[in-house]
Design a protein around this motif. Sequence first.
Motif, PDB file in Angstrom:
ATOM      1  N   ASP A  13       1.260  -1.379  -0.296  1.00 40.51           N
ATOM      2  CA  ASP A  13       0.057  -0.113  -0.041  1.00 40.51           C
ATOM      3  C   ASP A  13       0.496   1.218  -0.135  1.00 40.51           C
ATOM      4  O   ASP A  13       2.150   0.819   0.417  1.00 40.51           O
ATOM      5  N   ALA A  14       0.245   2.663  -0.413  1.00 38.55           N
ATOM      6  CA  ALA A  14       1.039   3.945  -0.283  1.00 38.55           C
ATOM      7  C   ALA A  14       1.871   4.462   0.836  1.00 38.55           C
ATOM      8  O   ALA A  14       3.176   4.628   0.807  1.00 38.55           O
ATOM      9  N   ASN A  15       1.423   3.263   2.264  1.00 36.80           N
ATOM     10  CA  ASN A  15       2.574   3.466   3.478  1.00 36.80           C
ATOM     11  C   ASN A  15       3.797   3.021   2.467  1.00 36.80           C
ATOM     12  O   ASN A  15       4.599   3.421   3.767  1.00 36.80           O
ATOM     13  N   THR A  65       1.109  -2.894  -6.456  1.00 36.62           N
ATOM     14  CA  THR A  65       0.343  -2.498  -6.129  1.00 36.62           C
ATOM     15  C   THR A  65      -1.007  -1.079  -6.618  1.00 36.62           C
ATOM     16  O   THR A  65      -0.812  -1.979  -8.044  1.00 36.62           O
ATOM     17  N   SER A  66      -1.335  -0.257  -6.103  1.00 35.82           N
ATOM     18  CA  SER A  66      -2.589  -0.114  -7.275  1.00 35.82           C
ATOM     19  C   SER A  66      -2.303   0.955  -7.691  1.00 35.82           C
ATOM     20  O   SER A  66      -0.980   1.676  -7.190  1.00 35.82           O
ATOM     21  N   SER A  67      -2.700   2.024  -8.936  1.00 35.57           N
ATOM     22  CA  SER A  67      -2.109   3.263  -8.853  1.00 35.57           C
ATOM     23  C   SER A  67      -2.316   4.318  -8.525  1.00 35.57           C
ATOM     24  O   SER A  67      -1.650   5.678  -7.933  1.00 35.57           O
ATOM     25  N   TYR A  68      -3.648   3.970  -7.819  1.00 38.17           N
ATOM     26  CA  TYR A  68      -4.263   4.972  -5.967  1.00 38.17           C
ATOM     27  C   TYR A  68      -3.208   4.891  -5.613  1.00 38.17           C
ATOM     28  O   TYR A  68      -2.866   5.806  -5.245  1.00 38.17           O
ATOM     29  N   ALA A  69      -2.634   3.506  -5.000  1.00 36.98           N
ATOM     30  CA  ALA A  69      -1.628   3.786  -3.845  1.00 36.98           C
ATOM     31  C   ALA A  69      -0.542   4.240  -4.208  1.00 36.98           C
ATOM     32  O   ALA A  69       0.533   5.156  -3.810  1.00 36.98           O
ATOM     33  N   ALA A  70       0.023   3.910  -5.570  1.00 33.64           N
ATOM     34  CA  ALA A  70       1.434   4.847  -6.269  1.00 33.64           C
ATOM     35  C   ALA A  70       1.291   6.106  -6.310  1.00 33.64           C
ATOM     36  O   ALA A  70       2.442   6.759  -5.896  1.00 33.64           O
ATOM     37  N   GLU A  71       0.187   6.786  -7.114  1.00 33.02           N
ATOM     38  CA  GLU A  71      -0.633   8.031  -6.699  1.00 33.02           C
ATOM     39  C   GLU A  71       0.187   9.007  -5.553  1.00 33.02           C
ATOM     40  O   GLU A  71       0.360  10.022  -4.486  1.00 33.02           O
ATOM     41  N   GLU A  72      -0.821   7.894  -4.624  1.00 31.87           N
ATOM     42  CA  GLU A  72      -0.877   8.950  -2.877  1.00 31.87           C
ATOM     43  C   GLU A  72       0.840   8.868  -2.497  1.00 31.87           C
ATOM     44  O   GLU A  72       1.242  10.120  -1.830  1.00 31.87           O
ATOM     45  N   ALA A  73       1.487   7.293  -2.409  1.00 37.23           N
ATOM     46  CA  ALA A  73       2.905   7.554  -2.142  1.00 37.23           C
ATOM     47  C   ALA A  73       3.868   9.093  -2.929  1.00 37.23           C
ATOM     48  O   ALA A  73       4.299   9.389  -2.350  1.00 37.23           O
ATOM     49  N   LEU A  74       3.855   8.670  -4.111  1.00 34.25           N
ATOM     50  CA  LEU A  74       4.217   9.895  -4.700  1.00 34.25           C
ATOM     51  C   LEU A  74       3.551  11.708  -4.218  1.00 34.25           C
ATOM     52  O   LEU A  74       4.717  12.010  -4.129  1.00 34.25           O
ATOM     53  N   ARG A  75       2.055  11.634  -4.480  1.00 30.30           N
ATOM     54  CA  ARG A  75       2.200  13.049  -3.773  1.00 30.30           C
ATOM     55  C   ARG A  75       2.606  13.458  -2.157  1.00 30.30           C
ATOM     56  O   ARG A  75       3.165  14.412  -1.954  1.00 30.30           O
ATOM     57  N   ASN A  76       2.355  12.661  -1.092  1.00 28.76           N
ATOM     58  CA  ASN A  76       3.382  12.424  -0.240  1.00 28.76           C
ATOM     59  C   ASN A  76       4.527  12.657   0.166  1.00 28.76           C
ATOM     60  O   ASN A  76       5.248  13.513   0.464  1.00 28.76           O
TER      61      ASN A  76
END
Length: 68
Positions: free
Chosen positions: A7-9, A35-46
């Motif tokens: 996950d993103a975390n 991973t999901s594209s959503y989790a990848a984007e969340e990790a990138l954003r954070n």
Amino acid sequence: MDILFLDANVIFSAAYRKDSSLNRLWDLPDVRCITSSYAAEEALRNLRLARESRLGYLRALLARMDVL
């Protein structure tokens, strides 16, 4: 082969500290990290907000996994 969903975390934490023990997940034998594209984007954003200098390393980690 085992499949491990990260996950993103987990992705964020691995990229935030290069010496994190989480980085070993990418080197496990017979394990496919996904991973999901959503989790990848969340990790990138954070990571962009917390430690932009590590974005290249995060992108390298993402390149070694399947983003679905």
